[in-house]
Design a protein around this motif. Structure first.
Motif, PDB file in Angstrom:
ATOM      1  N   MET A 115       0.826  -1.204   0.000  1.00 54.39           N
ATOM      2  CA  MET A 115       0.000   0.000   0.000  1.00 54.39           C
ATOM      3  C   MET A 115       0.862   1.256   0.000  1.00 54.39           C
ATOM      4  SD  MET A 115      -3.099  -0.827   2.658  1.00 54.39           S
ATOM      5  CE  MET A 115      -4.420  -1.972   2.248  1.00 54.39           C
ATOM      6  N   VAL A 116       1.877   1.267   0.859  1.00 53.09           N
ATOM      7  CA  VAL A 116       2.757   2.432   0.945  1.00 53.09           C
ATOM      8  C   VAL A 116       3.509   2.635  -0.365  1.00 53.09           C
ATOM      9  CG1 VAL A 116       4.725   3.435   2.163  1.00 53.09           C
ATOM     10  CG2 VAL A 116       2.973   2.201   3.452  1.00 53.09           C
ATOM     11  N   VAL A 125      -5.490   6.862  -2.756  1.00 53.02           N
ATOM     12  CA  VAL A 125      -6.264   5.824  -2.059  1.00 53.02           C
ATOM     13  C   VAL A 125      -5.805   4.472  -2.578  1.00 53.02           C
ATOM     14  CG1 VAL A 125      -8.554   4.904  -1.527  1.00 53.02           C
ATOM     15  CG2 VAL A 125      -8.263   7.360  -1.886  1.00 53.02           C
ATOM     16  N   VAL A 126      -5.534   3.556  -1.647  1.00 58.68           N
ATOM     17  CA  VAL A 126      -5.171   2.193  -2.021  1.00 58.68           C
ATOM     18  C   VAL A 126      -6.104   1.248  -1.280  1.00 58.68           C
ATOM     19  CG1 VAL A 126      -3.370   0.449  -2.159  1.00 58.68           C
ATOM     20  CG2 VAL A 126      -2.761   2.887  -2.298  1.00 58.68           C
ATOM     21  N   TYR A 165     -10.123  -2.054   4.892  1.00 55.24           N
ATOM     22  CA  TYR A 165      -8.670  -2.130   4.851  1.00 55.24           C
ATOM     23  C   TYR A 165      -8.202  -1.285   3.679  1.00 55.24           C
ATOM     24  CZ  TYR A 165      -4.046  -4.380   5.296  1.00 55.24           C
ATOM     25  OH  TYR A 165      -2.709  -4.641   5.500  1.00 55.24           O
ATOM     26  N   ARG A 166      -7.700  -0.081   3.978  1.00 56.79           N
ATOM     27  CA  ARG A 166      -7.335   0.834   2.904  1.00 56.79           C
ATOM     28  C   ARG A 166      -6.313   1.855   3.395  1.00 56.79           C
ATOM     29  NH1 ARG A 166     -12.250   2.880   4.865  1.00 56.79           N
ATOM     30  NH2 ARG A 166     -13.484   1.455   3.617  1.00 56.79           N
ATOM     31  N   SER A 197      -6.701   6.320  -7.453  1.00 53.71           N
ATOM     32  CA  SER A 197      -6.773   5.170  -6.561  1.00 53.71           C
ATOM     33  C   SER A 197      -6.362   3.895  -7.289  1.00 53.71           C
ATOM     34  CB  SER A 197      -8.186   5.000  -5.994  1.00 53.71           C
ATOM     35  OG  SER A 197      -9.108   4.712  -7.024  1.00 53.71           O
ATOM     36  N   THR A 198      -6.031   2.885  -6.496  1.00 54.12           N
ATOM     37  CA  THR A 198      -5.711   1.571  -7.020  1.00 54.12           C
ATOM     38  C   THR A 198      -6.052   0.548  -5.949  1.00 54.12           C
ATOM     39  OG1 THR A 198      -3.988   0.246  -8.096  1.00 54.12           O
ATOM     40  CG2 THR A 198      -3.321   1.542  -6.192  1.00 54.12           C
ATOM     41  N   ALA A 199      -5.803  -0.710  -6.245  1.00 54.31           N
ATOM     42  CA  ALA A 199      -6.117  -1.778  -5.293  1.00 54.31           C
ATOM     43  C   ALA A 199      -4.945  -2.750  -5.211  1.00 54.31           C
ATOM     44  CB  ALA A 199      -7.390  -2.518  -5.715  1.00 54.31           C
ATOM     45  N   ILE A 200      -4.774  -3.320  -4.022  1.00 49.84           N
ATOM     46  CA  ILE A 200      -3.831  -4.424  -3.850  1.00 49.84           C
ATOM     47  C   ILE A 200      -4.646  -5.625  -3.356  1.00 49.84           C
ATOM     48  CG2 ILE A 200      -1.889  -2.896  -3.428  1.00 49.84           C
ATOM     49  CD1 ILE A 200      -3.093  -4.772  -0.467  1.00 49.84           C
TER      50      ILE A 200
END
Length: 333
Positions: A115-116, A125-126, A165-166, A197-200
């Motif tokens: 995320m970092v 935003v992740v 969880y973000r 934003s993106t997602a993991i």
């Protein structure tokens, strides 16, 4: 310049799991600092949501043992979303980035590193998204899928299989602080803010200790908050249903008149009772949907604080509240 990270972790009656998961969060924060991904001023903020057990005592002992740990205690149980929001608003005063997660350890703490990294690449935003729901039972898995589909149909923007969880930047937190609604649904509010934003993706583990406090009733209430806070389609559906019932009733009236003119009417009470019960049920359902929205409007107009902070670790403050008109004043104190 390395960003200052605050982990915001709400807790409610977590005396069984907190001693197990707190070292995981502390270890992850230290690892991020050692890799020089975040500043040494980074902190872990535990928010006690009015627990009735020894949760806050554990938070106090953690704060005494680790300078990176701080804690808030709310004056009573304000619900998970409000406790999470309280921590976010406290963190925004000091942090550059904030990561929210639950204290049960099911959301993989090691995913915070990715995320970092995604934040360093320019994302504000992740989202932490589950790879699968294989650990869930059939009912929870099916109900979750149904919920996200309903939310999409309602027109509310949500991230499927994403809970709370973000990672959020300070800019996102500042915008969220301007949102004034009392009935919070952060899973819909954060996408509404916008920003890059993106997602993991991560594998969600089983709860490490203790029992979950999210009952079926709590999940249904959260779903209802999401639907009523971000969509008016239920009201439009009631309007459409009323129009359909009106057409059916009009057809019944025409049929009854024709039968009477042709003298083929058959006396009986069954059909009359069925029609009355059907229309009565539709009316009560419609009133219930409308009443839910009216009730939430009533709660919003009160402008009551969303949370009240009764204590902070290391000091004994006077109770402070946040919400609507009082929010900015209290954050400046």
């Amino acid at each position: 310049m390395k960003p200052c990270l605050y982990m915001v972790i709400p807790c409610y009656n977590e005396e069984a799991v907190l001693p197990v998961t707190a070292p995981l969060f502390i270890g992850q924060l230290k690892a991020l600092i050692e890799e020089e991904l975040v500043s040494s001023d980074s902190r872990i903020l535990f928010v006690d949501d009015g627990s009735r057990d020894q949760t806050y005592a554990i938070i106090q002992s953690l704060a005494q043992a680790e300078s990176a740990v701080i804690g808030l205690r709310l004056s009573r149980n304000f619900s998970h979303q409000n406790a999470l929001y309280a921590g976010m608003m406290e963190a925004r005063r000091f942090c550059d980035i904030c990561i929210t997660t639950d204290c049960d350890g099911q959301d993989d703490p090691s995913a915070m590193r990715e995320m970092v990294v995604k934040y360093a690449e320019g994302n504000e935003v992740v989202y932490g998204v589950r790879r699968s729901r294989k650990n869930d039972g059939f009912f929870k898995r099916s109900s979750a899928r149904f919920f996200y589909r309903v939310m999409q149909w309602m027109g509310a923007e949500t991230i499927p299989d994403h809970a709370d969880y973000r990672l959020m930047s300070k800019s996102v937190l500042e915008v969220l602080s301007s949102f004034k609604e009392t009935n919070l649904f952060l899973r819909g509010m954060v996408p509404l803010v916008g920003f890059r934003s993106t997602a993991i993706y991560y594998d969600r583990a089983d709860r490490l200790a203790g029992k979950t406090h999210y009952s079926l009733h709590g999940m249904c209430r959260l779903a209802l908050n999401g639907i009523t806070s971000f969509s008016v389609r239920p009201l439009r559906a009631v309007t459409g249903l009323g129009f359909l019932v009106t057409l059916i009733s009009l057809s019944g009236v025409i049929w009854s008149v024709l039968c009477r003119l042709l003298e083929t009417a058959v006396s009986g009470w069954a059909s009359l009772v069925c029609i009355i019960c059907f229309l009565g049920g539709i009316q009560l359902l419609s009133l219930g949907v409308i009443g839910e929205y009216v009730g939430r409007i009533y709660l919003e107009t009160k402008s009551r604080p969303r949370y009240v902070i009764s204590e902070r670790t290391g000091q004994s403050d006077k109770p402070s509240c946040s919400g609507h008109a009082l929010q900015e004043e209290n954050h400046e104190k």
